[in-house]
Design a protein around this motif. Structure first.
Motif, PDB file in Angstrom:
ATOM      1  N   SER A  15       4.145 -43.064 -21.567  1.00  0.00           N
ATOM      2  CA  SER A  15       2.889 -42.548 -22.177  1.00  0.00           C
ATOM      3  C   SER A  15       2.638 -41.534 -22.425  1.00  0.00           C
ATOM      4  CB  SER A  15       2.241 -42.783 -20.137  1.00  0.00           C
ATOM      5  OG  SER A  15       0.595 -42.618 -21.112  1.00  0.00           O
ATOM      6  N   GLU A  16       1.486 -40.848 -23.121  1.00  0.00           N
ATOM      7  CA  GLU A  16       1.352 -40.050 -23.891  1.00  0.00           C
ATOM      8  C   GLU A  16       0.508 -39.196 -23.477  1.00  0.00           C
ATOM      9  OE1 GLU A  16       2.504 -40.807 -28.151  1.00  0.00           O
ATOM     10  OE2 GLU A  16       3.862 -41.477 -28.434  1.00  0.00           O
ATOM     11  N   ALA A  17       0.260 -39.762 -22.475  1.00  0.00           N
ATOM     12  CA  ALA A  17      -1.375 -39.004 -22.318  1.00  0.00           C
ATOM     13  C   ALA A  17      -1.283 -37.294 -22.591  1.00  0.00           C
ATOM     14  CB  ALA A  17      -2.055 -39.851 -20.518  1.00  0.00           C
ATOM     15  N   SER A  18      -0.176 -36.502 -21.917  1.00  0.00           N
ATOM     16  CA  SER A  18       0.262 -35.719 -21.335  1.00  0.00           C
ATOM     17  C   SER A  18       0.348 -34.613 -22.742  1.00  0.00           C
ATOM     18  CB  SER A  18       1.636 -35.007 -20.815  1.00  0.00           C
ATOM     19  OG  SER A  18       2.850 -35.596 -21.280  1.00  0.00           O
ATOM     20  N   GLU A  19       1.071 -34.601 -23.150  1.00  0.00           N
ATOM     21  CA  GLU A  19       1.055 -34.260 -24.851  1.00  0.00           C
ATOM     22  C   GLU A  19       0.479 -34.476 -26.033  1.00  0.00           C
ATOM     23  OE1 GLU A  19       2.912 -38.337 -27.785  1.00  0.00           O
ATOM     24  OE2 GLU A  19       4.394 -36.831 -27.036  1.00  0.00           O
ATOM     25  N   GLU A  20      -0.851 -35.260 -25.527  1.00  0.00           N
ATOM     26  CA  GLU A  20      -2.756 -35.071 -26.207  1.00  0.00           C
ATOM     27  C   GLU A  20      -2.788 -33.598 -25.550  1.00  0.00           C
ATOM     28  OE1 GLU A  20      -2.986 -36.501 -28.278  1.00  0.00           O
ATOM     29  OE2 GLU A  20      -1.491 -38.148 -28.822  1.00  0.00           O
ATOM     30  N   THR A  21      -2.785 -33.159 -24.159  1.00  0.00           N
ATOM     31  CA  THR A  21      -3.020 -31.792 -24.263  1.00  0.00           C
ATOM     32  C   THR A  21      -3.089 -31.041 -25.339  1.00  0.00           C
ATOM     33  OG1 THR A  21      -3.148 -33.084 -21.772  1.00  0.00           O
ATOM     34  CG2 THR A  21      -4.246 -31.225 -21.972  1.00  0.00           C
ATOM     35  N   GLU A  22      -4.238 -30.012 -25.437  1.00  0.00           N
ATOM     36  CA  GLU A  22      -4.316 -29.710 -26.500  1.00  0.00           C
ATOM     37  C   GLU A  22      -4.732 -28.118 -25.345  1.00  0.00           C
ATOM     38  OE1 GLU A  22      -5.887 -30.119 -29.837  1.00  0.00           O
ATOM     39  OE2 GLU A  22      -4.480 -31.383 -31.053  1.00  0.00           O
ATOM     40  N   ILE A  23      -4.307 -26.713 -25.553  1.00  0.00           N
ATOM     41  CA  ILE A  23      -4.730 -25.613 -25.291  1.00  0.00           C
ATOM     42  C   ILE A  23      -4.393 -24.920 -26.089  1.00  0.00           C
ATOM     43  CG2 ILE A  23      -4.181 -24.095 -22.924  1.00  0.00           C
ATOM     44  CD1 ILE A  23      -4.446 -26.811 -22.198  1.00  0.00           C
ATOM     45  N   VAL A  24      -5.746 -24.070 -25.777  1.00  0.00           N
ATOM     46  CA  VAL A  24      -6.023 -23.039 -27.322  1.00  0.00           C
ATOM     47  C   VAL A  24      -6.611 -21.719 -26.292  1.00  0.00           C
ATOM     48  CG1 VAL A  24      -7.969 -22.254 -28.613  1.00  0.00           C
ATOM     49  CG2 VAL A  24      -7.596 -24.825 -28.397  1.00  0.00           C
ATOM     50  N   VAL A  25      -5.448 -20.789 -26.465  1.00  0.00           N
ATOM     51  CA  VAL A  25      -4.956 -19.463 -25.983  1.00  0.00           C
ATOM     52  C   VAL A  25      -5.571 -18.547 -26.873  1.00  0.00           C
ATOM     53  CG1 VAL A  25      -3.719 -20.462 -24.470  1.00  0.00           C
ATOM     54  CG2 VAL A  25      -2.234 -19.437 -27.017  1.00  0.00           C
ATOM     55  N   ASN A  26      -6.265 -17.231 -26.409  1.00  0.00           N
ATOM     56  CA  ASN A  26      -6.816 -15.834 -27.852  1.00  0.00           C
ATOM     57  C   ASN A  26      -5.522 -14.751 -26.708  1.00  0.00           C
ATOM     58  OD1 ASN A  26      -7.620 -14.211 -29.021  1.00  0.00           O
ATOM     59  ND2 ASN A  26      -9.558 -15.232 -29.731  1.00  0.00           N
ATOM     60  N   ASP A  52      -4.198 -28.078 -16.365  1.00  0.00           N
ATOM     61  CA  ASP A  52      -5.102 -29.159 -15.568  1.00  0.00           C
ATOM     62  C   ASP A  52      -5.841 -28.388 -15.482  1.00  0.00           C
ATOM     63  OD1 ASP A  52      -3.299 -31.317 -15.634  1.00  0.00           O
ATOM     64  OD2 ASP A  52      -1.970 -30.599 -14.015  1.00  0.00           O
ATOM     65  N   CYS A  53      -5.897 -27.346 -15.768  1.00  0.00           N
ATOM     66  CA  CYS A  53      -7.363 -26.174 -15.516  1.00  0.00           C
ATOM     67  C   CYS A  53      -8.723 -27.352 -15.524  1.00  0.00           C
ATOM     68  CB  CYS A  53      -7.762 -24.976 -16.785  1.00  0.00           C
ATOM     69  SG  CYS A  53      -6.731 -23.649 -16.266  1.00  0.00           S
ATOM     70  N   SER A  54      -8.763 -27.892 -16.314  1.00  0.00           N
ATOM     71  CA  SER A  54      -9.919 -28.925 -16.778  1.00  0.00           C
ATOM     72  C   SER A  54     -10.403 -29.598 -14.571  1.00  0.00           C
ATOM     73  CB  SER A  54     -10.290 -30.381 -17.729  1.00  0.00           C
ATOM     74  OG  SER A  54      -8.930 -31.149 -16.861  1.00  0.00           O
ATOM     75  N   LEU A  55      -9.816 -29.609 -13.390  1.00  0.00           N
ATOM     76  CA  LEU A  55      -9.722 -30.163 -12.476  1.00  0.00           C
ATOM     77  C   LEU A  55      -9.762 -28.627 -11.475  1.00  0.00           C
ATOM     78  CD1 LEU A  55      -7.058 -32.637 -11.836  1.00  0.00           C
ATOM     79  CD2 LEU A  55      -9.133 -33.220 -13.100  1.00  0.00           C
ATOM     80  N   LYS A  56     -10.201 -28.042 -12.235  1.00  0.00           N
ATOM     81  CA  LYS A  56     -10.124 -26.415 -11.208  1.00  0.00           C
ATOM     82  C   LYS A  56     -11.151 -26.206 -11.471  1.00  0.00           C
ATOM     83  CE  LYS A  56      -5.181 -25.585 -11.934  1.00  0.00           C
ATOM     84  NZ  LYS A  56      -4.092 -24.228 -12.369  1.00  0.00           N
ATOM     85  N   SER A  57     -11.525 -25.076 -10.248  1.00  0.00           N
ATOM     86  CA  SER A  57     -13.266 -24.206 -10.107  1.00  0.00           C
ATOM     87  C   SER A  57     -12.830 -23.083 -11.149  1.00  0.00           C
ATOM     88  CB  SER A  57     -13.505 -23.841  -8.840  1.00  0.00           C
ATOM     89  OG  SER A  57     -12.700 -22.807  -8.702  1.00  0.00           O
ATOM     90  N   SER A  58     -14.438 -22.672 -11.455  1.00  0.00           N
ATOM     91  CA  SER A  58     -14.382 -21.430 -12.549  1.00  0.00           C
ATOM     92  C   SER A  58     -14.052 -20.583 -11.767  1.00  0.00           C
ATOM     93  CB  SER A  58     -16.024 -20.864 -12.640  1.00  0.00           C
ATOM     94  OG  SER A  58     -16.309 -20.916 -11.780  1.00  0.00           O
ATOM     95  N   GLU A  59     -13.411 -20.117 -10.557  1.00  0.00           N
ATOM     96  CA  GLU A  59     -12.474 -19.001  -9.867  1.00  0.00           C
ATOM     97  C   GLU A  59     -11.561 -19.212  -9.959  1.00  0.00           C
ATOM     98  OE1 GLU A  59     -15.285 -20.799  -8.443  1.00  0.00           O
ATOM     99  OE2 GLU A  59     -17.415 -19.353  -7.990  1.00  0.00           O
TER     100      GLU A  59
END
Length: 499
Positions: A15-26, A52-59
């Motif tokens: 599976s290449e699902a993990s490598e499709e995840t793009e993280i944009v940092v500033n 995996d921040c999509s599964l985490k809360s805003s806090e």
């Protein structure tokens, strides 16, 4: 925007699902696009936790970054972008190199923020980091010394306070005006005693005793006695006020001070036994040797000369080069003296009677002195002398350059450390004044002033600023080490002073 070459690979299930995840940092205004498969190579780091921040809360997201834009999915970090460019190398190359111009101590804080262990640093960067930590410990030690000289130990009372004041007055000329005056007077006494010792050997100034023997001039003896009295009082006061008597007695400069005054009292004791004892040949030789030991007082000038102290320290750090010089000279002296004796022994008027006697000729030839008392008379002997002369010049010149470099580096390092220590003292005084102004205002104003001060200090500090002492908010709250405080290692000193 800058980035690095990305390596794409599939997981064990294809599976290449993990490598499709793009993280944009500033990072401090500089955007960077990262990929989940790259960050997951080191799952315990802060960047890997962003995958995996999509599964985490805003806090939970707020605890990982300084700000987050849910519309664009951009994570903002108020960090140094240059340091982050070094941090990201870990995920691509497996190690980190500190780029030139980045403070190693500040970079270690960046690694701590991104949850990266220091073991990932390259060996060359670790060596540089150790050097910076050693310099930081030396700066902290100088700051400690300056604080003790200025303020003393706040816990001292009674005799300890008097002892501390006396120690600063006798040992620290820069601590006060009386201490500076005492240092100047001591310097004058050293010069006067050295001049008197030299002038006393002139036959025109010597006087004859009842037996017709020349003795020292009585006037010069009085001046000598006064100088020895000053040296004795100075040594006793420094010994009494010293916080560590054993360390004081075994100190190199203190041994020289003792050797400078000891011959006078030994001769005085022998003289008090009467002329019968003084007429013994062995006693006369001992007295003559003790009088010669008076030349040790000239080394007392090193106590009042930072240049001589720097030269001594540079020579200590150049023992390896000095050893090479002695080895080169020793080999050359043995070789050329043996050749000189072999080539000159058949000459009827030879001056080379043996190889040990030829050592003297080899030494004065290789050092380019050439007294002329011993010289070769054959053609081969003169050729050997020319070769020994050239080899001696080369042998002396080779280690000289490293020794000079060590002196320059040590001198410049001392200047930088002193400047940095004074800079830290000025910052501490500035914070102390600001703290007093905040304390004088009301509670609300105090809080606002503290926030403004923090912002001002953060904006004015450079990347290389490192707070050295604990509790920098107020002068009275700073932990000032006492005179007896000592450190077994640079790590202990750094841990004591670094906040």
């Amino acid at each position: 925007m800058w980035g690095m070459q990305r390596t794409r690979y599939a997981d064990s299930k294809g599976s290449e699902a993990s490598e499709e995840t793009e993280i944009v940092v500033n990072i401090g205004g500089v955007k960077q696009v990262l990929y989940g498969d790259v960050l997951n190579r080191y799952p315990d780091t802060r960047l890997a936790e962003l995958v995996d921040c999509s599964l985490k809360s805003s806090e939970e997201i707020s605890s990982l970054c300084d700000d987050y834009d849910p519309d664009t999915g951009e994570f903002y970090f108020d960090r140094d972008p240059k340091a982050f460019k070094c941090i990201i190398e870990l995920y691509y190359y497996g190690e980190i190199h500190i780029k030139r111009g980045i403070c190693p101590i500040c970079f270690m804080k960046e690694m701590e923020f991104w949850k990266i262990d220091s073991d990932f640093l390259d060996d060359c960067c670790k060596c540089h980091l150790n050097e910076v930590e050693d310099e930081l410990a030396e700066i902290a030690e100088k700051v400690r010394t300056i604080l003790v000289d200025r303020e003393g130990d706040p816990s001292a009372a009674g005799w300890q306070r008097i002892q501390m004041c006396l120690w600063r007055m006798m040992e620290k000329p820069e601590s006060s005006l009386p201490a500076h005056i005492i240092a100047i007077v001591s310097f004058i006494f050293i010069l006067v005693s050295s001049v008197v010792m030299c002038v006393g050997t002139l036959p025109d100034l010597q006087v004859e005793d009842s037996e017709g023997n020349l003795t020292e001039n009585p006037t010069l003896e009085v001046i000598e006695t006064v100088c020895i009295g000053w040296f004795t009082i100075e040594y006793i006061l420094r010994l009494i006020s010293s916080p560590n008597k054993i360390k004081f007695a075994l100190g190199f400069m203190n041994i020289i001070d003792f050797m400078a005054i000891m011959p006078f009292f030994v001769v005085l004791i022998l003289t008090s036994f009467g002329t019968g004892v003084m007429e013994l040949a062995n006693v006369q030789q001992a007295v003559q040797a003790l009088r010669i030991m008076r030349i040790a007082r000239i080394f007392k000038l090193a106590r009042h000369s930072s240049g001589l102290q720097t030269l001594t320290s540079a020579l200590k750090s150049s023992f390896k080069e000095l050893g090479l010089l002695l080895m080169y000279m020793g080999v050359g002296v043995f070789l050329f003296s043996a050749l000189g004796y072999t080539m000159e022994q058949n000459h009827p008027e030879t001056l080379f009677t043996s190889i040990p006697q030829s050592f003297w000729w080899a030494v004065i030839t290789m050092t380019t002195v050439g007294y002329g008392d011993v010289y070769p008379k054959t053609t081969l002997g003169r050729c050997n002398a020319a070769i020994s002369f050239l080899c001696g010049v080369i042998a002396i010149a080779l280690p000289i350059h490293p020794i000079i470099n060590n002196f320059v580096l040590f001198y410049n390092k001392q200047q930088v450390l002193e400047t940095a220590a004074k800079h830290e003292i000025e910052l501490m005084a500035l914070r102390s004044d600001e703290g007093e102004l905040e304390a004088a205002s009301g509670t609300h104003k105090h809080v606002c002033g503290a926030e403004m001060w923090d912002n001002a200090m953060c904006s004015c500090h450079s990347d290389t600023h490192i707070p050295l002492l604990k509790d920098p908010r107020g002068w009275a709250g700073i932990q000032t080490p006492s005179m007896d405080t000592s450190f077994e290692s640079t790590a202990e000193a750094t841990e004591y002073f670094i906040s």
